[in-house]
Motif scaffolding. Structure first.
Motif, PDB file in Angstrom:
ATOM      1  N   CYS A  39       0.889  -1.583   0.418  1.00  0.00           N
ATOM      2  CA  CYS A  39       0.078  -0.207   0.530  1.00  0.00           C
ATOM      3  C   CYS A  39       1.010   1.456  -0.130  1.00  0.00           C
ATOM      4  O   CYS A  39       1.353   1.774   1.292  1.00  0.00           O
ATOM      5  CB  CYS A  39      -1.106   0.072   1.713  1.00  0.00           C
ATOM      6  N   LYS A  40       0.910   1.717  -1.157  1.00  0.00           N
ATOM      7  CA  LYS A  40       1.390   3.043  -0.951  1.00  0.00           C
ATOM      8  C   LYS A  40       0.684   4.409  -1.473  1.00  0.00           C
ATOM      9  O   LYS A  40       1.586   5.416  -1.371  1.00  0.00           O
ATOM     10  CB  LYS A  40       2.181   2.611  -2.120  1.00  0.00           C
ATOM     11  N   THR A  41      -0.679   4.254  -1.834  1.00  0.00           N
ATOM     12  CA  THR A  41      -1.416   5.520  -1.888  1.00  0.00           C
ATOM     13  C   THR A  41      -2.193   5.129  -1.071  1.00  0.00           C
ATOM     14  O   THR A  41      -2.182   4.955  -0.492  1.00  0.00           O
ATOM     15  CB  THR A  41      -1.667   6.044  -3.572  1.00  0.00           C
ATOM     16  N   GLU A  42      -3.525   5.938  -0.970  1.00  0.00           N
ATOM     17  CA  GLU A  42      -4.357   6.268  -0.815  1.00  0.00           C
ATOM     18  C   GLU A  42      -5.251   5.910  -0.121  1.00  0.00           C
ATOM     19  O   GLU A  42      -5.910   5.143   0.308  1.00  0.00           O
ATOM     20  CB  GLU A  42      -4.790   7.943   0.121  1.00  0.00           C
ATOM     21  N   PHE A  71     -15.523   6.629   1.140  1.00  0.00           N
ATOM     22  CA  PHE A  71     -15.565   7.624  -0.437  1.00  0.00           C
ATOM     23  C   PHE A  71     -14.352   7.460  -0.751  1.00  0.00           C
ATOM     24  O   PHE A  71     -13.896   7.850  -0.448  1.00  0.00           O
ATOM     25  CB  PHE A  71     -15.586   8.705   0.727  1.00  0.00           C
ATOM     26  N   ARG A  72     -14.854   7.263  -1.881  1.00  0.00           N
ATOM     27  CA  ARG A  72     -14.491   7.407  -3.456  1.00  0.00           C
ATOM     28  C   ARG A  72     -12.848   6.845  -3.688  1.00  0.00           C
ATOM     29  O   ARG A  72     -11.783   7.896  -4.151  1.00  0.00           O
ATOM     30  CB  ARG A  72     -14.120   9.105  -4.013  1.00  0.00           C
ATOM     31  N   ASP A  73     -12.675   6.104  -2.745  1.00  0.00           N
ATOM     32  CA  ASP A  73     -11.288   4.615  -2.974  1.00  0.00           C
ATOM     33  C   ASP A  73     -10.348   5.617  -1.833  1.00  0.00           C
ATOM     34  O   ASP A  73      -9.468   5.154  -1.471  1.00  0.00           O
ATOM     35  CB  ASP A  73     -11.139   4.546  -4.437  1.00  0.00           C
ATOM     36  N   LYS A  74     -11.128   7.125  -1.350  1.00  0.00           N
ATOM     37  CA  LYS A  74      -9.874   7.645  -1.150  1.00  0.00           C
ATOM     38  C   LYS A  74     -10.001   7.766   0.692  1.00  0.00           C
ATOM     39  O   LYS A  74      -8.722   7.648   1.291  1.00  0.00           O
ATOM     40  CB  LYS A  74     -10.040   8.830  -1.591  1.00  0.00           C
ATOM     41  N   ALA A  75     -11.216   7.921   1.320  1.00  0.00           N
ATOM     42  CA  ALA A  75     -10.665   7.682   3.126  1.00  0.00           C
ATOM     43  C   ALA A  75     -11.834   6.540   3.226  1.00  0.00           C
ATOM     44  O   ALA A  75     -12.790   6.061   2.470  1.00  0.00           O
ATOM     45  CB  ALA A  75     -11.603   9.203   3.063  1.00  0.00           C
ATOM     46  N   VAL A  76     -12.143   5.980   3.814  1.00  0.00           N
ATOM     47  CA  VAL A  76     -12.611   5.079   4.593  1.00  0.00           C
ATOM     48  C   VAL A  76     -13.160   4.967   6.380  1.00  0.00           C
ATOM     49  O   VAL A  76     -12.331   5.448   6.342  1.00  0.00           O
ATOM     50  CB  VAL A  76     -11.910   3.807   4.519  1.00  0.00           C
ATOM     51  N   ILE A  77     -14.638   4.534   6.831  1.00  0.00           N
ATOM     52  CA  ILE A  77     -14.685   4.687   7.702  1.00  0.00           C
ATOM     53  C   ILE A  77     -14.898   2.977   8.598  1.00  0.00           C
ATOM     54  O   ILE A  77     -15.842   2.546   7.483  1.00  0.00           O
ATOM     55  CB  ILE A  77     -15.505   5.445   8.640  1.00  0.00           C
ATOM     56  N   VAL A  78     -14.926   2.284   9.830  1.00  0.00           N
ATOM     57  CA  VAL A  78     -14.660   0.937  10.073  1.00  0.00           C
ATOM     58  C   VAL A  78     -15.329   1.048  11.398  1.00  0.00           C
ATOM     59  O   VAL A  78     -14.655   1.952  12.343  1.00  0.00           O
ATOM     60  CB  VAL A  78     -13.726   0.064   9.402  1.00  0.00           C
ATOM     61  N   VAL A  79     -16.523   0.578  11.221  1.00  0.00           N
ATOM     62  CA  VAL A  79     -17.397   1.007  12.807  1.00  0.00           C
ATOM     63  C   VAL A  79     -18.115  -0.760  12.652  1.00  0.00           C
ATOM     64  O   VAL A  79     -17.897  -1.321  12.489  1.00  0.00           O
ATOM     65  CB  VAL A  79     -18.748   1.771  12.186  1.00  0.00           C
ATOM     66  N   ARG A  80     -17.912  -0.453  14.569  1.00  0.00           N
ATOM     67  CA  ARG A  80     -18.340  -2.283  14.834  1.00  0.00           C
ATOM     68  C   ARG A  80     -18.838  -1.750  16.431  1.00  0.00           C
ATOM     69  O   ARG A  80     -18.924  -1.101  17.072  1.00  0.00           O
ATOM     70  CB  ARG A  80     -17.315  -2.368  15.539  1.00  0.00           C
ATOM     71  N   ARG A  81     -20.128  -2.024  16.545  1.00  0.00           N
ATOM     72  CA  ARG A  81     -21.509  -1.751  17.265  1.00  0.00           C
ATOM     73  C   ARG A  81     -20.921  -1.937  18.391  1.00  0.00           C
ATOM     74  O   ARG A  81     -20.412  -2.895  19.062  1.00  0.00           O
ATOM     75  CB  ARG A  81     -22.866  -1.923  16.665  1.00  0.00           C
ATOM     76  N   GLY A  82     -21.083  -1.887  19.380  1.00  0.00           N
ATOM     77  CA  GLY A  82     -20.605  -1.727  20.849  1.00  0.00           C
ATOM     78  C   GLY A  82     -21.279  -1.837  21.955  1.00  0.00           C
ATOM     79  O   GLY A  82     -23.235  -1.843  20.986  1.00  0.00           O
ATOM     80  N   LEU A 278     -13.077   3.184  13.505  1.00  0.00           N
ATOM     81  CA  LEU A 278     -11.817   3.921  12.798  1.00  0.00           C
ATOM     82  C   LEU A 278     -11.626   4.648  11.216  1.00  0.00           C
ATOM     83  O   LEU A 278     -13.020   4.094  10.901  1.00  0.00           O
ATOM     84  CB  LEU A 278     -10.944   2.475  11.923  1.00  0.00           C
ATOM     85  N   VAL A 279     -11.324   5.614  11.331  1.00  0.00           N
ATOM     86  CA  VAL A 279     -11.630   6.496  10.297  1.00  0.00           C
ATOM     87  C   VAL A 279      -9.885   6.829   9.568  1.00  0.00           C
ATOM     88  O   VAL A 279      -9.047   7.114  10.562  1.00  0.00           O
ATOM     89  CB  VAL A 279     -12.082   7.818  10.784  1.00  0.00           C
ATOM     90  N   VAL A 280     -10.570   6.923   8.766  1.00  0.00           N
ATOM     91  CA  VAL A 280      -8.704   7.076   7.542  1.00  0.00           C
ATOM     92  C   VAL A 280      -9.136   7.878   7.042  1.00  0.00           C
ATOM     93  O   VAL A 280      -9.871   8.182   5.551  1.00  0.00           O
ATOM     94  CB  VAL A 280      -7.846   5.439   7.316  1.00  0.00           C
ATOM     95  N   TRP A 281      -8.175   9.241   6.722  1.00  0.00           N
ATOM     96  CA  TRP A 281      -8.837  10.326   6.043  1.00  0.00           C
ATOM     97  C   TRP A 281      -7.666  10.095   5.011  1.00  0.00           C
ATOM     98  O   TRP A 281      -6.653   9.934   4.782  1.00  0.00           O
ATOM     99  CB  TRP A 281      -8.730  11.866   6.810  1.00  0.00           C
TER     100      TRP A 281
END
Ligand code: MN
Ligand code: MN
Length: 459
Positions: A39-42, A71-82, A278-281
Motif C-alpha cells: 500500500c503506497k497510495t491512499e 468514500f471515492r476510494d480515498k477515505a474509509v470509516i470502519v465501525v463495530r457496534r458496541g 476507525l477513520v482513515v482520512w
C-alpha cells in the motif's frame, strides 16, 4: 507497593520480552511490512482496509452490527457496534492514509536531450533531494472517456522497469553546492526519466515511443494522462533494519503505521463496550482540505447515517460530544544525529511506546487543539503497564506540525494525538521501532476495549 515519585517511561523492548509477546509481535510486524510493501497510495490503503474489513466479516456499507463506508476510494470509516447505545458516544481512532509523494503534472510528458520525462508536482512536505537518483514506481489510476478506470502499478514487480529522477554529477555541481538546499533542488527539476528509445516513425523521438507503449500496454493516450492520478513513490518492498532486525524501514509510515496499528486493534477488539470506529482520512499532508480530508463533512454524514440506521432520533451533538478519540499520527522521536532541534527533557525516544502530544501547533501553540487534563489522565490510567510516553515536537519556536486532532475537537470530541515515533519522517525510507509498533497495537486495543469515562476504577 509505594507510589513512584518520579516519572520514567517504560522501554517497550524490556516490557515485552517473554516468548509469547515476541511471537505475537513478530507476527504483527511481518503483516505490517507486507502492508507497507503493498500500500503506497491512499487508494491502495483504503482498498486494503476494505479487504481486511470484509475478511473479518464487516458489512459493506452500514449493517446490523458493523459498517465499512469508503468514500471515492480515498477515505474509509470502519465501525463495530458496541453494547452501549450510540448516544453514549464512540471510541474513535483517526489516522491518515495519504503520504508525501510526487504527482504527475496535468500535461506530464516532455522530451529533452533524448530522454522522455514525466513532469511532477510534489504533494506534502518533502526534502526534494531525497527523491533524486533512486528507483521510483508509478501507482495510481487512469480514467478514460469511456468510463473505464485503469489501476496502474509499475515498478514493484522485480520484472517491471522503474523510473528515476536524474541528479547532476558532482564534477559539474560547483555552483549548485554553493546554493541553499531549497534553491539547489528546484521543484521544476523533479522530472521522471520514463523513456529513451526513439519511436517507430522516422521522425519519432522517445516521447512518441512512450506514447506508443502507453497505448499498447494500457490502452491510454496522452489526453488520458491529463485526468490521471498517477503518483511516483519509492519502488520496492519494506525491510527490516539493523543486525537485530529491530526497526522497520518503509516508505509512507506517516501515517500508515497508525492506520495498520489501529485497524489491527479494531479487528481484535471483538466485543467492545462502546461502538468503535476507525477513520482513515486523505489530504492530511496538504492541510486536510478537500472531499476526502478531515475538514470535509464525511465523518458527520457517516455518523448521521449510523444514527438513522441504529438509533433514529438521537441528536448528533450528543453522540459527538460524548465520544473519545485518539488522533493516531506518528511523532518525531529524538533524532540521534540532530538532537539540538529537540528539547531533550520533552523529546520522545524510539522504543518507549506510542507518544502522547497534548498539543501540536507552533509558536505559542498556534493552530493547535489541546487535550484536557482529565482525558489524558484517564488514558494514562487506562494504559496500565502498556508503555507510553509524552513529548512535545521539537523546541519551542523551532517549527511544528499539525494533525487531524483539531478537526475532531471542533465536534466536541475529546481527542489527543497518540502515535509511535518515526525517524526520517517524510523521507522515502522512514524508520520505526518494532517494539513501538507492538506497544501501539496494544495501546489502541486497550482504547477500543475501554469502559466508561471518567471512571478510574481500581484494576
Ligand atoms: Mn501524519
Ligand atoms: Mn506527515
Amino acid at each position: 507497593m509505594g507510589i513512584s515519585l518520579e516519572y520514567t517511561p517504560t522501554n517497550a523492548w524490556r516490557r515485552y520480552h517473554n516468548p509469547n509477546d515476541v511471537v505475537q509481535r513478530e507476527k504483527i510486524v511481518d503483516q505490517c511490512i507486507a502492508f507497507f510493501s503493498q500500500c503506497k497510495t491512499e487508494r491502495e490503503t483504503v482498498n486494503w482496509i476494505r479487504m481486511q474489513a470484509a475478511s473479518h466479516g464487516f458489512s459493506v456499507g452500514i449493517g446490523e452490527a458493523t459498517a465499512c463506508i469508503s468514500f471515492r476510494d480515498k477515505a474509509v470509516i470502519v465501525v463495530r457496534r458496541g453494547q452501549q447505545p450510540l448516544r453514549a458516544g464512540f471510541r474513535l481512532i483517526a489516522a491518515h492514509g495519504d503520504t508525501p509523494h510526487l504527482d504527475l503534472k496535468q500535461r506530464p510528458l516532455v522530451e529533452e536531450a533524448q530522454v522522455a520525462q514525466f513532469k511532477t508536482h510534489y504533494y506534502g512536505g518533502i526534502k526534494k533531494y531525497q527523491w533524486l537518483a533512486r528507483p521510483l514506481a508509478l501507482h495510481g489510476v487512469v480514467a478514460t472517456r469511456d468510463g473505464a478506470v485503469h489501476r496502474i502499478v509499475i515498478g514493484e514487480d522485480p520484472a517491471d522497469p522503474v523510473f528515476t529522477i536524474l541528479d547532476l554529477l558532482p564534477h559539474l555541481a560547483k555552483a549548485q553546492k554553493e546554493q541553499t538546499v531549497e534553491k539547489a533542488f528546484g521543484g521544476e527539476k523533479l522530472n521522471l526519466a520514463v523513456g529513451h528509445e526513439p519511436g517507430p516513425g522516422e521522425e519519432d523521438g522517445p516521447r512518441q515511443m512512450v506514447l506508443a507503449l502507453l497505448h499498447e500496454r494500457y490502452g491510454i493516450t496522452e489526453e488520458d494522462l491529463t485526468s490521471a492520478e498517477l503518483q511516483a513513490v519509492p519502488a520496492g518492498p519494506a525491510r527490516r533494519v539493523g543486525f537485530d532486525r529491530s526497526m522497520i524501514g518503509a516508505y509512507g509510515q506517516d501515517d500508515r503505521l497508525c492506520v495498520f496499528a489501529a485497524a489491527t486493534a479494531l479487528f481484535a477488539a471483538q466485543t467492545p463496550e462502546y461502538t468503535t470506529m476507525l477513520v482513515v482520512w486523505d489530504r492530511e499532508e496538504t492541510g486536510s482540505e478537500g472531499a476526502s480530508g478531515a475538514k470535509s463533512r464525511l465523518l458527520r454524514y457517516t455518523v448521521e447515517d449510523l444514527i438513522d440506521a441504529w438509533e433514529p432520533g438521537c441528536p448528533l451533538r450528543q453522540v459527538m460530544t460524548g465520544s473519545l478519540a485518539l488522533s493516531a499520527d506518528v511523532h518525531c522521536p529524538l533524532d540521534p544525529d540532530y538532537q539540538d532541534v529537540h528539547d531533550k527533557a520533552n523529546a520522545a525516544l524510539l522504543g518507549y511506546g506510542p507518544v502522547f502530544a497534548k498539543y501540536t501547533g507552533h509558536g505559542g501553540k498556534y493552530g493547535a487543539s489541546e487535550a484536557d487534563a482529565e482525558y489524558l489522565a484517564w488514558l494514562r490510567w487506562l494504559l496500565g503497564d502498556i508503555p507510553w510516553q509524552i513529548a512535545a515536537m521539537g523546541k519551542v519556536d523551532e517549527g511544528g506540525g499539525g494533525t487531524v486532532a483539531k478537526d475532531l475537537a471542533a465536534y466536541g470530541v475529546r481527542v489527543v494525538d497518540f502515535g509511535p515515533g518515526v525517524l526520517s519522517m517524510h523521507s522515502p525510507f522512514e524508520i520505526s521501532s518494532v517494539a513501538d509498533l507492538f506497544a501501539t497495537v496494544n495501546a489502541y486495543t486497550a482504547f477500543f476495549c475501554s469502559g466508561e469515562f471518567p471512571c478510574h476504577a481500581s484494576r
